[in-house]
Design an enzyme around this catalytic site. Structure first.
Site, mmCIF file in Angstrom:
data_model
loop_
_atom_site.group_PDB
_atom_site.id
_atom_site.type_symbol
_atom_site.label_atom_id
_atom_site.label_comp_id
_atom_site.label_asym_id
_atom_site.label_seq_id
_atom_site.Cartn_x
_atom_site.Cartn_y
_atom_site.Cartn_z
ATOM 1 N N CYS A 468 0.792 -1.216 0.000
ATOM 2 C CA CYS A 468 0.000 0.000 0.000
ATOM 3 C C CYS A 468 0.830 1.274 0.000
ATOM 4 O O CYS A 468 0.508 2.222 -0.726
ATOM 5 C CB CYS A 468 -0.975 0.006 1.157
ATOM 6 N N HIS A 524 -2.530 0.263 7.049
ATOM 7 C CA HIS A 524 -2.731 0.649 5.671
ATOM 8 C C HIS A 524 -2.234 2.080 5.459
ATOM 9 O O HIS A 524 -2.071 2.846 6.410
ATOM 10 C CB HIS A 524 -4.230 0.558 5.336
ATOM 11 N N ASP A 540 -7.656 5.943 -2.529
ATOM 12 C CA ASP A 540 -6.828 4.804 -2.132
ATOM 13 C C ASP A 540 -6.369 4.055 -3.375
ATOM 14 O O ASP A 540 -7.128 3.305 -3.974
ATOM 15 C CB ASP A 540 -7.615 3.860 -1.216
#
Lengths: 746, 338
Positions: A468, A524, A540
């Site tokens: 991520c 995350h 995202d």
């Protein structure tokens, strides 16, 4: 201080030798018990082993091994001497004495002077490293060190007691570092073991298992009083400042490099839990738990913007004004585990409701604790999930969120210019990047290849595999380079829903819908871009490469990767694939949640509320009265319970119906003034009645005859029943006659 | 200053001790049999128990200072354990029955054994007993496990001087279950000991038994006439059950009837052990000789009297001649109490 005192005592005792010859001659530990004590020592230290430094662990392990060796030699000699006189109890007793003598001899083998010097050296070493490890940990070191050394001089009963109390204190101090349910259960079972060793000393004839049972019963009986104390005894504020552990920080950190969070995701440790009560838990894709906002980028890593100290507190308190929004509020309770950091978690934008002490909201919509979180803590938040963040952007902030080191990632900068040219609309530009990521051959993995100098160029154009942070970093960089204010946000995404805690009350109404558990592997990173009129928008990029991660959670592939990396049998992958194991895990998680909520998180405020709920408005005298009364009551209950358990066991004689009838009849007669002496037979008494009250003669004689028949004749069951019924009738007859005669007399 | 305060403490302490004794005597009168119950059990924390309380407070402080609920819970649990151990301690100790005989006698320097029978309805643990009087120097007797039924504990007492001793109370105690509490009962069985002087052997010829004044001296007291010796006294007509050995066969053969022969015991040669005759100036040694002689004479089944006073008419000090075990006991007791 206390520890030092103990140490001194120990040293002085080591040199002065015997203190009380009488107790010394009395002191004897059975072989089994000695080994159990040794085991206790090992286990007690193992509980705090995580906190001890390696050199200390080595010393402790060596001294314990040495003690084991001495014990082994001791018992060997004892068995050889036992071989000489087998058989009788007396010789056995003699052997006990003998082996006792041996043990004395053996323990004195470790000369007190040597022990003293050793202890002194250890203390010096601890004092020298005290600065490095902190006061609390050096205290723990000292405690464990003295505990391990104390085992060498078990000569008197006093030494034995001291050793046990030291062990219990180690157990108590281990709880400073961890408080979760599993750990508490371990501590509790060790407490049982320690107490069993003590009990075994007083009843060595009993089997170990029986003693274990006795201790469990004892603790079970004490539990009632302990619970009452826990509920009503006032929580006091700390008496003095205590040093806190400088434990390793867990979870996210202030700086993030690509690849950082991938390491964190190997951990299956709990980060926090959230309880939404009766409200619906938001969709997985909405559960972006915001922790840290990183605005500074130096070409290699992201860093938090150092707060400008001029921020006045008044401005800070109205970071988000809930009265202006029409978004439905979502109120929930968050229970954070100890992270030894300050940041807390929230679904932005959020307002702290309930007790706000020690929690401050930051301008970047994160919230922080004013102190380091060293043990589980809970707070209440209200979130307005769809409300916009910061519709206005200060020039200062704008400048920060647009800056990037020029030339740090030339290929990305070039791409950014291209995008800026192709897409005028800000959101379309962002969407273009996401499409790019989605369509090209990017992969989402826990094991990204290493990047030279953390180059985003290398990731984006060459390796194209990352976690991520890689995607969020590259995306944010692209945005900044193309002229859109953007920043990186880290936190947790999603959480595991646990419905075991769901409750339905007696009216069929749902009281609780279960809770969310958020683990470290849920960590995350995502990015935010600022769009005029919409504020900070959450984008995202992970969703572009691995949509499952964003919408449902970890894919099986990721879980497998994690299992390989962790190399542990009880990996999450395995757990999630074996149904019963997973159910068990969820059950335990639910229990642990309740433990965190009601035991660890039982604050003085909650105590006050609870007492208020039960007893109405609280005033000091009332509180004192409640404490006194409940304590006395529970003690009384304990006493009654024990009294009942220890009552002399008299076998209660069961009487048949006919026996009761006869005795009733006799009682009636006794009321009339005719008593049957115990020694008088039934027939004699009937005779007496015949003489004294002729009117009762016939009925009573019949009754007596029936009684005698039932008593002394062997009758079949049906005959017995028949006779009993006849006797019942005779009794009624008897009563009638008796009443009639009474009336006559009147 | 320190000395004066010390001297002030002492009478106070004596006063308290006396009062305690009186209170005990009132509460736990002397009996042969005692049953433990809430009336006679005293229960108080041991040193370890007090240390334990201190320890629990320490843990509480730890918990409070760290605001750690689990440590607080731990300390509460330990504190409640203290209470439940107290109750367990009590129930382990109560309902025991003790029985013991009050009197024992023996020679000085020999060990006397006081058996205490313990009757239990269930299994009790860690029962200890000793004489309450510390100066008696009696060792603590331990019974690790007292099973259901009747068991016996034996208390030893080794006196060094003759006389009569009251041994006072017997302390029975138990530190079960965790050594935090001592349940104690001070039972009064009315134990007392009569200690005879230790026998000291007399060398032969050193002393002659004084019989009647006119009796000729002999070489040694060992050759004394024994009971039922062969001086013929008279013939009496035979009574059924008499030994045939005594039948006067001559008379029976002559047809004079069935007679049995009766012999004179040494009635005329009454022997008196006299204190004043003992060959020593030290009273204790004289008594020791007497003790020896009494043993010897009893073993020889000889009749003797004991004269502790030179005035033979003094009935209270002198024991008329007799023989047998009881006589021996009476004589030795007289020696012990002299």
């Amino acid at each position: 201080m206390m520890l030092f005192k103990k140490k001194k005592k120990q040293l002085s005792k080591g040199t002065s030798g015997n203190v009380n010859s009488k107790t010394r001659s009395n002191f004897y530990l059975s072989r089994q018990n000695t080994w159990l004590l040794w085991l206790c020592q090992c286990l007690n230290i193992a509980v705090v082993a995580m906190e001890l430094s390696t050199w200390m662990l080595t010393i402790i392990a060596l001294s314990l091994a040495w003690q084991a060796l001495l014990l082994q030699q001791n018992s060997d000699r004892a068995t050889t001497s036992r071989g000489k006189h087998p058989g009788t109890v007396q010789s056995n007793l003699a052997n006990k004495r003998h082996s006792h003598g041996l043990s004395k001899q053996l323990t004195t083998n470790v000369s007190p002077v040597v022990l003293g010097i050793f202890a002194l050296l250890g203390c010096v070493a601890i004092a020298l490293t005290a600065k490095q490890v902190g006061i609390l940990l050096s205290m723990v070191h000292l405690l464990c060190f003295s505990y391990a050394l104390k085992g060498f001089e078990l000569r008197t009963r006093r030494d034995f007691y001291q050793l046990l109390l030291l062990g219990l204190f180690i157990l108590a101090s281990a709880l400073i570092f961890r408080q979760d349910l599993a750990f508490s259960l371990i501590i509790f079972s060790l407490l049982i073991l320690n107490l069993t060793v003590l009990l075994q000393f007083f009843s060595s004839e009993k089997a170990f298992a029986t003693n274990l049972k006795v201790v469990v019963v004892l603790l079970g009986q004490s539990a009632l009083l302990a619970m009452v104390l826990f509920l009503v005894f006032p929580r006091l504020s700390p008496f003095w400042q205590v040093p806190f552990a400088k434990s390793a920080e867990t979870g996210l950190s202030d700086t993030v490099k690509p690849g950082d969070i991938a390491n964190l995701t190997r951990s299956t440790k709990l980060a926090f839990r959230a309880d939404f009560g009766t409200q619906k838990v938001p969709d997985y894709a909405q559960l972006y738990w915001r922790a840290i906002v990183l605005e500074n980028y130096d070409g290699r890593q992201w860093r938090r913007q150092n707060k400008v100290t001029t921020n006045n507190t008044a401005a800070r308190s109205i970071i988000f004004d809930a009265s202006n929004t029409e978004v439905l509020p979502l109120t929930y309770q968050v229970f954070v585990e100890a992270s030894f950091q300050k940041y807390l978690f929230a679904l932005a934008p959020a307002v702290v409701t309930g007790n706000t002490s020690g929690i401050t909201a930051q301008t970047d919509y994160t919230i922080q604790s004013s102190t380091i979180i060293s043990q589980a803590k809970s707070y209440r938040l209200t979130s307005y999930l769809t409300a916009p963040l910061a519709l206005e952007l200060s020039p200062q902030s704008r400048q920060i969120n647009l800056s990037y080191p020029q030339g740090s990632n030339p290929r990305l900068e070039q791409l950014a210019l291209q995008l800026q040219h192709n897409y005028v609309d800000v959101q379309a530009r962002a969407q273009a990047v996401l499409t790019l990521i989605n369509q090209q051959n990017y992969s989402y993995t826990l094991q990204p290849p290493l990047l030279i100098n953390n180059s985003l160029d290398q990731f984006f154009f060459d390796s194209q595999a990352g976690f991520c942070v890689h995607y969020a970093s590259a995306f944010t960089f692209l945005m900044r380079a193309s002229g859109i204010p953007a920043r990186l946000v880290t936190g947790y995404l999603g959480g595991e829903y646990n419905g075991v805690t769901a409750e339905v009350n007696s009216a069929g109404k749902i009281v609780n819908k279960g809770h969310l558990s958020i683990y470290q592997y849920d960590a995350h990173a995502w990015s935010e871009i600022w769009v005029a009129g919409k504020g900070w928008l959450r984008i995202d990029p992970t969703g572009a490469v691995d949509p499952q991660r964003v919408n449902i959670g970890w894919s099986n592939q990721l879980l497998q990767e994690q299992a390989e990396l962790n190399n542990s049998f009880f990996s999450l992958y395995r757990m999630k694939n074996i149904t019963w194991l997973n159910t068990l895990r969820l059950q335990f998680d639910a229990l642990d949640y309740q433990w965190t909520r009601w035991v660890i998180g039982f604050t003085s405020q909650q105590q006050y509320d609870l007492l208020k709920h039960w007893f109405g408005k609280m005033v000091p005298w009332k509180l004192a009265l409640i404490i006194a009364v409940t304590l006395v009551l529970s003690m009384l209950m304990l006493m009654l319970l024990l009294h009942w358990l220890n009552r002399p066991k008299v076998k209660k004689q069961t009487f048949a119906q006919w026996q009761i009838i006869y005795h009733k009849a006799i009682d009636r007669l006794a009321k009339q003034g005719i008593e049957k002496p115990l020694a008088m037979t039934v027939n004699d008494f009937a005779k007496k009645i015949r003489q004294q009250c002729p009117e009762l003669a016939i009925v009573f004689t019949r009754l007596s005859a029936s009684y005698n028949r039932l008593c002394y004749q062997t009758l079949s069951i049906s005959e017995q029943e028949k006779q009993a019924v006849t006797m019942q009738q005779q009794y009624h007859h008897f009563i009638q006659v008796l009443k009639n005669s009474d009336k006559k007399h009147l | 200053m320190a000395i004066t305060s010390f001297s002030l403490v002492k009478p106070l302490r004596r006063f308290l001790d006396e009062n305690f004794e009186r209170w005990l005597a009132h509460r736990l009168p002397s009996r042969r049999e005692h049953q433990l119950n809430s009336r006679n059990i005293m229960i108080y924390p041991t040193r370890f128990g007090l240390t334990y309380v201190g320890f629990v407070v320490l843990v509480f402080l730890l918990g409070t200072n760290y605001q750690n609920n689990i440590i607080l819970l731990f300390s509460y649990l330990l504190a409640s354990l203290f209470i439940s151990v107290m109750l367990h301690s009590f129930y382990n100790f109560s309902q025991l029955r003790f029985y013991s005989r009050a009197k024992q006698q023996g020679y000085a320097d020999a060990t006397l054994y006081y058996a205490i029978k313990i009757t239990a309805k269930k299994t009790h643990y860690d029962i200890n007993a000793h004489f309450s009087d510390v100066s008696l120097n009696s060792p603590i007797v331990n019974m690790g496990q007292c099973k259901q039924g009747t068991q016996e504990l034996i208390l030893a007492y080794k006196p060094s001087k003759r006389g009569q001793y009251k041994l006072g109370r017997v302390t029975v105690f138990s530190e079960y279950s965790l050594g935090l509490f001592k349940s104690k009962a001070m039972l009064d069985f009315g134990h007392y000991a009569i200690i005879y002087p230790k026998a000291k052997s007399l060398i032969a010829g050193q002393y002659q038994l004084s019989g009647q004044v006119d009796e000729p001296n002999r070489e040694s007291y060992q050759t004394m006439n024994s009971v039922g010796s062969d001086d013929f006294l008279e013939l009496k007509s035979f009574v059924r059950g008499e030994s045939k050995a005594r039948t006067a066969w001559k008379q029976l053969a002559k047809g004079q009837g069935h007679y049995s022969k009766h012999y004179q015991t040494s009635q005329g040669q009454l022997t008196w052990l006299k204190l004043s005759d003992m060959p020593s100036n030290d009273l204790e040694i004289q008594l020791a000789y007497l003790s020896f002689l009494i043993g010897e004479l009893t073993a020889a089944k000889q009749s003797f009297g004991l004269a502790l006073s030179s005035d033979m008419a003094n009935k209270s000090m002198n024991i008329p001649p007799n023989s047998g075990f009881e006589h021996q006991q009476a004589c030795l007791t007289a020696l012990a109490l002299y």
